[in-house]
Design a protein around this motif. Sequence first.
Motif, PDB file in Angstrom:
ATOM      1  N   LEU A  98      -9.350  -4.865  12.333  1.00 26.74           N
ATOM      2  CA  LEU A  98     -10.174  -3.696  12.036  1.00 26.74           C
ATOM      3  C   LEU A  98     -10.861  -3.115  13.262  1.00 26.74           C
ATOM      4  O   LEU A  98     -11.110  -1.902  13.323  1.00 26.74           O
ATOM      5  CB  LEU A  98     -11.228  -4.058  10.977  1.00 26.74           C
ATOM      6  CG  LEU A  98     -10.691  -4.490   9.613  1.00 26.74           C
ATOM      7  CD1 LEU A  98     -11.839  -4.792   8.666  1.00 26.74           C
ATOM      8  CD2 LEU A  98      -9.784  -3.415   9.016  1.00 26.74           C
TER       9      LEU A  98
ATOM     10  N   ASP B 129      -9.475   4.962  21.142  1.00 30.18           N
ATOM     11  CA  ASP B 129      -9.657   4.731  19.712  1.00 30.18           C
ATOM     12  C   ASP B 129     -10.893   3.868  19.497  1.00 30.18           C
ATOM     13  O   ASP B 129     -10.926   2.703  19.907  1.00 30.18           O
ATOM     14  CB  ASP B 129      -8.406   4.045  19.142  1.00 30.18           C
ATOM     15  CG  ASP B 129      -8.320   4.199  17.638  1.00 30.18           C
ATOM     16  OD1 ASP B 129      -8.995   5.074  17.084  1.00 30.18           O
ATOM     17  OD2 ASP B 129      -7.562   3.424  17.020  1.00 30.18           O
TER      18      ASP B 129
ATOM     19  N   ARG C 128     -13.805   2.027  17.061  1.00 31.05           N
ATOM     20  CA  ARG C 128     -14.075   1.489  15.731  1.00 31.05           C
ATOM     21  C   ARG C 128     -15.441   0.796  15.714  1.00 31.05           C
ATOM     22  O   ARG C 128     -15.835   0.140  16.685  1.00 31.05           O
ATOM     23  CB  ARG C 128     -13.013   0.467  15.301  1.00 31.05           C
ATOM     24  CG  ARG C 128     -11.649   1.047  15.025  1.00 31.05           C
ATOM     25  CD  ARG C 128     -11.617   1.877  13.748  1.00 31.05           C
ATOM     26  NE  ARG C 128     -10.266   2.277  13.417  1.00 31.05           N
ATOM     27  CZ  ARG C 128      -9.655   3.333  13.903  1.00 31.05           C
ATOM     28  NH1 ARG C 128     -10.293   4.124  14.773  1.00 31.05           N
ATOM     29  NH2 ARG C 128      -8.416   3.629  13.555  1.00 31.05           N
TER      30      ARG C 128
ATOM     31  N   PRO D 167      -9.666   8.954  12.079  1.00 29.37           N
ATOM     32  CA  PRO D 167      -8.596   8.203  11.430  1.00 29.37           C
ATOM     33  C   PRO D 167      -8.425   8.685   9.985  1.00 29.37           C
ATOM     34  O   PRO D 167      -9.312   9.327   9.421  1.00 29.37           O
ATOM     35  CB  PRO D 167      -9.103   6.757  11.475  1.00 29.37           C
ATOM     36  CG  PRO D 167     -10.125   6.743  12.555  1.00 29.37           C
ATOM     37  CD  PRO D 167     -10.757   8.096  12.548  1.00 29.37           C
ATOM     38  N   SER D 168      -7.310   8.362   9.393  1.00 33.83           N
ATOM     39  CA  SER D 168      -7.048   8.796   8.024  1.00 33.83           C
ATOM     40  C   SER D 168      -8.031   8.152   7.048  1.00 33.83           C
ATOM     41  O   SER D 168      -8.593   7.088   7.309  1.00 33.83           O
ATOM     42  CB  SER D 168      -5.614   8.434   7.611  1.00 33.83           C
ATOM     43  OG  SER D 168      -5.483   7.034   7.458  1.00 33.83           O
TER      44      SER D 168
ATOM     45  N   LYS E 261      -7.281   6.788   4.261  1.00 29.90           N
ATOM     46  CA  LYS E 261      -6.700   5.521   3.805  1.00 29.90           C
ATOM     47  C   LYS E 261      -7.007   4.394   4.778  1.00 29.90           C
ATOM     48  O   LYS E 261      -7.378   3.286   4.365  1.00 29.90           O
ATOM     49  CB  LYS E 261      -5.190   5.670   3.645  1.00 29.90           C
ATOM     50  CG  LYS E 261      -4.490   4.402   3.178  1.00 29.90           C
ATOM     51  CD  LYS E 261      -2.995   4.624   3.027  1.00 29.90           C
ATOM     52  CE  LYS E 261      -2.301   3.335   2.582  1.00 29.90           C
ATOM     53  NZ  LYS E 261      -0.842   3.530   2.438  1.00 29.90           N
ATOM     54  N   THR E 262      -6.883   4.649   6.082  1.00 30.39           N
ATOM     55  CA  THR E 262      -7.130   3.618   7.088  1.00 30.39           C
ATOM     56  C   THR E 262      -8.560   3.105   7.018  1.00 30.39           C
ATOM     57  O   THR E 262      -8.804   1.888   7.022  1.00 30.39           O
ATOM     58  CB  THR E 262      -6.854   4.175   8.497  1.00 30.39           C
ATOM     59  OG1 THR E 262      -5.460   4.480   8.607  1.00 30.39           O
ATOM     60  CG2 THR E 262      -7.240   3.173   9.574  1.00 30.39           C
ATOM     61  N   ILE E 263      -9.513   4.020   6.955  1.00 24.39           N
ATOM     62  CA  ILE E 263     -10.924   3.626   6.977  1.00 24.39           C
ATOM     63  C   ILE E 263     -11.354   3.033   5.638  1.00 24.39           C
ATOM     64  O   ILE E 263     -12.051   2.003   5.591  1.00 24.39           O
ATOM     65  CB  ILE E 263     -11.797   4.826   7.360  1.00 24.39           C
ATOM     66  CG1 ILE E 263     -11.470   5.284   8.786  1.00 24.39           C
ATOM     67  CG2 ILE E 263     -13.275   4.467   7.262  1.00 24.39           C
ATOM     68  CD1 ILE E 263     -11.667   4.235   9.857  1.00 24.39           C
TER      69      ILE E 263
ATOM     70  N   GLU F 183      -9.476   1.556   3.259  1.00 24.35           N
ATOM     71  CA  GLU F 183      -8.866   0.249   3.008  1.00 24.35           C
ATOM     72  C   GLU F 183      -9.405  -0.799   3.975  1.00 24.35           C
ATOM     73  O   GLU F 183      -9.529  -1.976   3.616  1.00 24.35           O
ATOM     74  CB  GLU F 183      -7.347   0.353   3.109  1.00 24.35           C
ATOM     75  CG  GLU F 183      -6.739   1.155   1.968  1.00 24.35           C
ATOM     76  CD  GLU F 183      -5.221   1.118   1.963  1.00 24.35           C
ATOM     77  OE1 GLU F 183      -4.633   0.529   2.899  1.00 24.35           O
ATOM     78  OE2 GLU F 183      -4.627   1.681   1.017  1.00 24.35           O
ATOM     79  N   GLY F 184      -9.741  -0.395   5.194  1.00 22.71           N
ATOM     80  CA  GLY F 184     -10.348  -1.335   6.135  1.00 22.71           C
ATOM     81  C   GLY F 184     -11.696  -1.820   5.646  1.00 22.71           C
ATOM     82  O   GLY F 184     -12.012  -3.020   5.728  1.00 22.71           O
TER      83      GLY F 184
END
Length: 214
Positions: free
Chosen positions: A79, A110, A112, A189-190, A192-194, A196-197
């Motif tokens: 993540l 990138d 996070r 980020p999409s 879905k990416t964030i 689901e993470g």
Amino acid sequence: MTTERTAAVPSLPLTLTARLLPVVVLAIAGWAMSTSGDPGSADAQAAEPPGPRPETAARRYAEPPDACAALASPVVKALVPGAAPAGKKLDTTDPTRRAGCSWHALDGYDYRWLDVTFETLDEPAAVRSYTGKKKPTPAPGLGDEASVGTDLTQDDGQGTRESVVVVRKANALITITYNGSDFASREAPSEKTIREGALKAAREAVLSLADAES
């Protein structure tokens, strides 16, 4: 992150710079998540369900678990690429009731950020009193009840997407915050990416409560 790489990265937007000061943000009135619904206030009590469900009534958590040990190293690496698995412990006003840990890193361009916080309450509280996100939706299969909210923000043309998952299990509340930005494309980020993470981190955090059960 090396010095040479940092020099090439555009300045962080003010919203992300603020995220790098978790102690200041969380120190105000215990935690920011607590300000939106004090479980002792009349408004919060009115929002609570009549009582804990029978299967959770006998279960209780005396103290929060070690937040920095709540997520397994592979989860942190997946993540938050480039972050130290040990994380950074967040200062709290009452360590016997609250615990938190954060991880953040810049992998190339990138970025996070991930944090997990735990709070043990005298009585179970309604999750909806603690979300604070726009139009949160239920997150089935997490604890006794849970919600997840995802937002997209723009700061000087830089997109940032963030998901917040709030889980109640008996008298314990878990809040997961996960966000990211791409400084090369200036896109977020999409969803879905964030989303689901954040849910993946929440599932891990719920499992860590076993050690805190009284």
